[in-house]
Design a protein around this motif. Sequence first.
Motif, PDB file in Angstrom:
ATOM      1  N   THR B 265      -1.689 -10.669  97.403  1.00 51.77           N
ATOM      2  CA  THR B 265      -2.356 -10.906  98.681  1.00 51.77           C
ATOM      3  C   THR B 265      -3.840 -10.617  98.561  1.00 51.77           C
ATOM      4  O   THR B 265      -4.283  -9.971  97.597  1.00 51.77           O
ATOM      5  N   ILE B 266      -4.594 -11.063  99.555  1.00 48.59           N
ATOM      6  CA  ILE B 266      -6.034 -10.780  99.629  1.00 48.59           C
ATOM      7  C   ILE B 266      -6.241  -9.261  99.603  1.00 48.59           C
ATOM      8  O   ILE B 266      -7.113  -8.748  98.900  1.00 48.59           O
ATOM      9  N   ASP B 271      -8.104  -4.320  97.052  1.00 53.66           N
ATOM     10  CA  ASP B 271      -7.787  -2.970  96.571  1.00 53.66           C
ATOM     11  C   ASP B 271      -8.022  -2.861  95.070  1.00 53.66           C
ATOM     12  O   ASP B 271      -8.623  -1.904  94.585  1.00 53.66           O
ATOM     13  N   PHE B 272      -7.549  -3.864  94.343  1.00 54.27           N
ATOM     14  CA  PHE B 272      -7.685  -3.849  92.877  1.00 54.27           C
ATOM     15  C   PHE B 272      -9.157  -3.799  92.478  1.00 54.27           C
ATOM     16  O   PHE B 272      -9.553  -3.068  91.580  1.00 54.27           O
ATOM     17  N   LEU B 273      -9.993  -4.579  93.237  1.00 51.08           N
ATOM     18  CA  LEU B 273     -11.416  -4.658  92.901  1.00 51.08           C
ATOM     19  C   LEU B 273     -12.234  -3.590  93.626  1.00 51.08           C
ATOM     20  O   LEU B 273     -13.458  -3.576  93.559  1.00 51.08           O
ATOM     21  N   LYS B 274     -11.527  -2.716  94.324  1.00 51.44           N
ATOM     22  CA  LYS B 274     -12.162  -1.642  95.091  1.00 51.44           C
ATOM     23  C   LYS B 274     -13.228  -2.171  96.043  1.00 51.44           C
ATOM     24  O   LYS B 274     -14.366  -1.697  96.083  1.00 51.44           O
ATOM     25  N   THR B 275     -12.881  -3.218  96.785  1.00 45.71           N
ATOM     26  CA  THR B 275     -13.794  -3.738  97.792  1.00 45.71           C
ATOM     27  C   THR B 275     -12.986  -3.995  99.067  1.00 45.71           C
ATOM     28  O   THR B 275     -11.831  -3.554  99.170  1.00 45.71           O
ATOM     29  N   SER B 276     -13.576  -4.680 100.039  1.00 44.81           N
ATOM     30  CA  SER B 276     -12.848  -4.932 101.291  1.00 44.81           C
ATOM     31  C   SER B 276     -12.473  -6.411 101.396  1.00 44.81           C
ATOM     32  O   SER B 276     -13.070  -7.273 100.729  1.00 44.81           O
ATOM     33  N   SER B 277     -11.495  -6.687 102.226  1.00 43.66           N
ATOM     34  CA  SER B 277     -10.932  -8.045 102.342  1.00 43.66           C
ATOM     35  C   SER B 277     -11.992  -9.083 102.672  1.00 43.66           C
ATOM     36  O   SER B 277     -11.937 -10.213 102.200  1.00 43.66           O
TER      37      SER B 277
END
Lengths: 570, 570
Positions: B265-266, B271-277
């Motif tokens: 999912t987005i 989360d994986f890239l440590k950023t926000s949706s």
Amino acid sequence: MRTSKYFMPTLREVSSEAETISHQLMLRAGLIRKQAAGIYTYLPLGFKVLKKIENIVRQEMEKSGCVEILASAMQNSELWQESGRWSEYGAEMFRLKDRHNRDFCLGPTHEEIFTDLMRNNVNSYRQLPLTLFQIQTKYRDERRPRFGVIRSREFIMKDAYSFDLDEAGLDLSYEEMYKGYKRIFDRCSLKYQVVEADTGAIGGSSSHEFMVISEVGEDDLVFCEKCGYSANVETAISKERSFADLTEDAISGKKEKVYTPDVTTIRDVADFLKTSSEKILKAVLYTDEKGRVYMCLLPGDREVNEIKLKKLLGLKEIELATEEQIKEITGSKPGFSGPIGLKKEIFIVADSEIKSMKNFVVGANEENHHIINCNNSDFNINVYGDLKTVINADMCHNCSGNLSSSKGIEVGHIFKLGTKYSESLNAKYLDNNGKEKPMVMGCYGIGVTRTLAAIIEQNNDENGILWPLNLAPFEVAVIPVNTKNETQTKLAEEIYQTLKENRIDAILDDRNERVGVKFKDMDLIGIPLKIVIGKNAAENKVEVKFRDKDEAQIVEVSEILKIVQDYYTN
Amino acid sequence: MRTSKYFMPTLREVSSEAETISHQLMLRAGLIRKQAAGIYTYLPLGFKVLKKIENIVRQEMEKSGCVEILASAMQNSELWQESGRWSEYGAEMFRLKDRHNRDFCLGPTHEEIFTDLMRNNVNSYRQLPLTLFQIQTKYRDERRPRFGVIRSREFIMKDAYSFDLDEAGLDLSYEEMYKGYKRIFDRCSLKYQVVEADTGAIGGSSSHEFMVISEVGEDDLVFCEKCGYSANVETAISKERSFADLTEDAISGKKEKVYTPDVTTIRDVADFLKTSSEKILKAVLYTDEKGRVYMCLLPGDREVNEIKLKKLLGLKEIELATEEQIKEITGSKPGFSGPIGLKKEIFIVADSEIKSMKNFVVGANEENHHIINCNNSDFNINVYGDLKTVINADMCHNCSGNLSSSKGIEVGHIFKLGTKYSESLNAKYLDNNGKEKPMVMGCYGIGVTRTLAAIIEQNNDENGILWPLNLAPFEVAVIPVNTKNETQTKLAEEIYQTLKENRIDAILDDRNERVGVKFKDMDLIGIPLKIVIGKNAAENKVEVKFRDKDEAQIVEVSEILKIVQDYYTN
């Protein structure tokens, strides 16, 4: 209401398709428009009168203790399968499938639905009796829709169903509905006749039709002016004639076969033999649904009543035998059939009047030949019964008075159903001993839209509709002669407002049209009372004209309200 | 009315099929019974309230200057062929054939019929404007009928159609109906919201829905409590966000492809890239009715509003692209689509908010890979537009207030149709210069049976229905505690007669049941006021209990009439 804001598209001429006065006037006066064959839209004027009729029906049904519900028009096939009518009901039933391929019909009648409702929601004698009714749209795919809304395919019907503990209860419910129907048709100012009728496909033991007397009626009625006996010709009975006095006749003598060339009708045979039609034995061959052939005998001056014949023989369907079948049984072509010397033995049914016939003529079962001086003893008759269609030369079986006949439009029909549907659909209740019993049912219909047409059929003149006062779409038409004259329009407006404030339902014809056009329209749509505001307006005087009277009167404006109120309360 | 002669089969329990309160209560209180899926019979109590709602609708329509007619439910296919909707309307239309094999439908709506009526009966500007309405049974073969009469297949609708000279006239007619609808739903004591809506299959330029706020509503509404803006989520717009402040982010830097295993999912990617949706660019592929594929881009925390997308692209139908189509365009399986490095050039449409996005993440069109630090300049966008489904975190486009959302039951819907039907069906009039012009139309619907359910949905407690006073099926319940006690039954009868004489619609519960059963039933069916005749009857005193209050009061019999009249006039 103001005509300028209303929708009443009147017409000078209508299609030749409209054969009856009511159909023509409903189109011309802007009451209805055709959507498809037998399917109509009710325009404002038609809708308004329809609601008035519905209200009369509703009030009288409630007075009779009935309770109103509203069932669906769409009905699933399962209930009809259960009652056995899914297959019995023919092409007259509109059928359709839903998106899941399930079978539905558009209800032509609601016995199944109401019986189902009762079996699911009533189980104790304490909840009975109960008569439920609805005013609802019905669907019948008539082979020949005609006469506008008299025989249409989508129509509004009031149908009621009574559920009683026993036959005695049904008798009371039936009687209550009978009286209620009379009140309804009386309030609709209809001239009608209540006649005994056949129970037909609906089934049951007894039935009455409410027939509006009219030349365009599709039913034949028989009635006795002396004792009041009346019946649909389908079931009407008359006093049996005795032919004893006809024994001394020119052709009395030895039984013999005679040559009767070039005769095709009973009348021809009688003329050729210098006797009368009732001395000729008419023999008609029928087959039933299983292909069995029957010979039906009756005096030559009378016709077979097939409904009586079916009942006597206990058959569902009969039709005239084919030429081949006649040939096989009689050895001859049609027109010369008789009970003597048949090639094959068949069941012979005879009208009771034949018992007293002597020295009569029968077909010889041979082309161009008849046998004269025959008697009952010359052949075998399996059963006697009343098989004749009554004609207005007949005598009343009740009082020997003269029977008359007329045409009627069936507006109401009530049936004692008994337990036909409660048995097949298992609508039972527990009696006060805890014993299970079938509910005893009646059903009662009124063609609401047909009643509307019937009222017009009986209430019109060369200028248009003559509404009974309680059914007129508007009670008063207020007509300024010249809408460009301020005195007139102002006074018209004042009169209109005064009437409105006094709960008189008036229509103000504020169209910028010639006054002749307005008069014609208001007469066509049947407004019972016109108030015409013309030149006398300056002197506060107006003209009052009743729809059913020739002369107008000039009155003071101050008198109007009283005139209108008196007219509607007297 | 006496319960002993009435038909109100109440139930203690209902089938689990009834998911909503209103459905359960309508079955339990004996208002309706199911005939087939989505097809119901209205029992006496349901029918009575239905008529009260119909009367409110009728009165307010007439107050708005509308004129009532009644069109047929059966409609021939020819008119629908002419408007082009015979083929457009899908499985939701019930179709059937008559005995001559002619095609008909059961009208799901009546634009064609009313336009046909007008073209055949109106030709001059002097006959316009005109708004016609009807209260009539409609048919829609819903894929999933549910919630009782909220989404049913046979239902009663008030539909109205306005015909004006021009757009300015339509604006006035529309405004008049808008006000009329508010009066209707106010009189039904409903809590509702009027929202801007999509014109959908009906067509036209503008549209409002009247939504009853309810958890069981099938529509999502968005509204601003600050400025009053409200809309169906299908058309709702919000203030565009600016992402300028997000440029300084942990992952800002060089554009590069990164390995992103096990993300579906987005949210996972963020989360994986440590950023926000909202830093992830969502790319959704659609195909239109001709098989063309489009890529739709929007911030990762928002969903596509397909109605907006269709409008922006001018398409009739769109659907999500298939796995094969995605593979063909992107070279990868779904979940990794992005605008960079596509195998085939396609039309790319982007939500306006993307304009301000910087250094964002896109799918790499390769399994388990994304590209980080992308910018708008890295790929081509064919068109920008508002494509998002508004959520209640959004800000009002109007006043920057906070948007809220709720569920609603659509009870009314009004449309500006313009000339869509008058052009296709050639409904023209001659203007005052003798020039032919198309009538300018509006159409206006109210789900009458659905309104009934919506009222119950908003007015109930654990004991049953709490009717608004003007809609209660009976105004007062007169309840003798012990029907074997003559003093009580006699007094109950007297009170009942007094109320009747004073035009109070009372129900006398004369059943020989325990008083607890009677109370439960009367509360369940929602009678606003109970008069209980018990032991105090001997002293000419009775108990008065209001449905919505806990305590009862003992009063003198002589006071009753005044108490009831006061209750109903205040």
